[in-house]
Design an enzyme around this catalytic site. Structure first.
Site: not given
Ligand code: IFM
Length: 466
Positions: A186, A376
């Site tokens: 990200e 994710e």
């Molecule tokens: O915890 C984070 C992760 O590190 C990156 N993506 C979003 C998750 C939730 O906020």
């Protein structure tokens, strides 16, 4: 390049979605995993020769983390990796996505290696292989070595060489055992929150540094991918992007313009250069100033033939115009637009399952896009332990609803190859501390006791269909 119109295209009503699906509906080759990040779980922040990183520094400063905590111990994964990987296996997943901590491997970011740090990830990888789990490495999940931040960090162009050096070390160490590689996690979040909003390490509110950091991060994204290609035989290489559908508060021109900018920041800034489309700068003077940091020959280096991209989605964003300089776009929080509490998570994010379908559809529409993995997706809710169990029904429902939308996208022909839950266990949620619990496994941070939540048991059952 997709515009706001495409982004706002109507989707089928959610009622029409399949709800009684099984693992088999996703196909035999579809991968199921959980994702984690070094700083959020490892702890052992000063052990065995590890150097400090920007999150060690930031979270140990008073008043930076909402609950006053830090990641010094976190989930103690550095010591409990074996039993944690066993828990992951017990839920019938195939993949463990984790990140390597740059300063554990190279305490100063470049130069001398820390053999004990290298050995740690060998143990993690060997444990995965032993348990028949595929290890997927993310090279950078936000924990820049402090020594490199002291030299300017992501705003210093030399980071391209520093990151290449680190990448080569990691590839040479683990490349014969690990075949799935993600370069960045990200980048939109780490650059924006770290250099523009100032709420993540290194906590700058510095628009010029932000633009420099964006360009250097994009350079690293492609250059490090080349390093992986050169050093790991048969590697499958990707990188991950946060993604959220964005729409304006209403159709007033200023809100539509603000949503366009928010969309550039949240969705387009890193994927488009990676796909050879250059930076999306149209209609936003501030972002177009990135040109100041682009040197001759850079433009050809921003693209890479990734084998996959990782998409990460949690919610959607409704945007309104704001007077804040440089950004001029602001999220209208779900609480301010009448979204009921039952439809928001502990992060204050709207539960919006259709959003994952919308971003999958949108990213799939890019020309030459490689296969997509959802690297994710997950939610934080205030879980309670009752008689040794955690009945997190809302999280179970969340996964059912989001998975239905992933399946819908797949059944419409989008090339989606896997789904990774954020996250294996409750952990350090950056500036929020330990309050938001995202895990399939509950962690008692006093005792480090683990309890598989009902959502973890749901996955155990759902994935047990071979
Ligand atoms: O915890 C984070 C992760 O590190 C990156 N993506 C979003 C998750 C939730 O906020």
């Amino acid at each position: 390049m997709l515009g706001l119109g495409a982004m706002l295209s109507p989707t089928l009503p959610f009622m029409m979605q399949q709800t009684n699906f099984t693992k088999k509906d996703f196909g035999p080759d579809f991968k199921w995993g959980t994702a984690t990040a070094a700083y959020q779980i490892e702890g052992a922040y000063k052990e065995d020769g590890k150097g400090l990183n920007i999150w060690d520094t930031y979270s140990n400063k008073k008043g930076k983390i909402k609950d006053g905590t830090n990641g010094n111990i976190a989930c103690n994964f550095y010591h409990s990796y074996k039993s944690d990987i066993a828990l992951l296996k017990s839920m019938n997943f195939d993949v463990f996505r984790f990140s390597t901590s740059w300063s554990r491997i190279l305490p100063n970011g470049i130069g001398s290696l820390n053999q004990k740090g290298i050995d740690f990830y060998h143990r993690v990888i060997d444990e995965c292989l032993e348990q028949n789990l595929e290890p997927w490495i993310t090279l950078y999940h936000w924990d820049l070595p402090q020594a490199l931040q002291d030299k300017g960090g992501w705003a210093n162009r030399e980071i391209v060489d520093w990151f290449n050096e680190y990448t080569e070390v990691v590839c040479k160490a683990y490349g014969d055992k690990v075949k799935h590689w993600m370069i960045l996690n990200e980048p939109a979040a780490s650059t924006t929150l770290g250099h523009l909003a100032g709420i993540h390490a290194p906590a700058k509110i510095a628009p010029r540094k932000f633009l420099a950091a964006v360009h250097h991060t994009t350079m690293c994204q492609a250059e490090a991918a080349r390093v992986v290609r050169a050093n790991v035989s048969n590697a499958t290489i990707g990188t991950t992007f946060s993604s959220s559908p964005v729409s304006p508060k209403n159709d007033k021109a200023r809100h539509v313009k603000a949503a366009h900018r928010m969309d550039i920041l949240l969705n387009r800034l890193f994927v488009e250069p990676a796909l050879g489309m250059g930076y999306p700068t149209e209609g936003w003077n501030f972002i177009s100033k990135i040109e100041r940091y682009i040197k001759q020959g850079d433009e050809q280096k921003l693209a890479f033939d990734f084998d996959f991209i990782g998409l990460q989605n949690y919610t959607r964003n409704i945007t309104k115009y704001s007077l804040i300089p440089f950004v001029w776009a602001f999220e209208v929080l779900p609480s301010k637009r009448g979204v009921p509490k039952e439809k928001t998570t502990d992060m204050g994010w709207e539960v919006y399952p259709e959003g994952i379908y919308e971003v999958l559809k949108r990213f799939s529409a890019y020309k030459n896009v490689p296969p997509i993995y959802v690297t994710e997706n997950g939610c934080a809710f205030p879980d309670k332990v009752e008689n040794g169990r955690v009945h997190d029904d809302r999280r179970v429902q969340f996964f059912k609803d989001y998975l239905a939308q992933v399946l819908r996208a797949k059944q419409e022909g989008m090339d989606i190859r896997g789904y990774y839950v954020w996250t294996l266990m409750d952990n350090f949620e950056w500036q929020e501390g330990y309050r938001p619990r995202f895990g399939l496994v509950h962690v008692n941070f006093e005792t480090q006791e683990r309890i598989v939540k009902d959502s973890g048991l749901w996955f155990r059952n759902f994935l047990d269909t071979d």
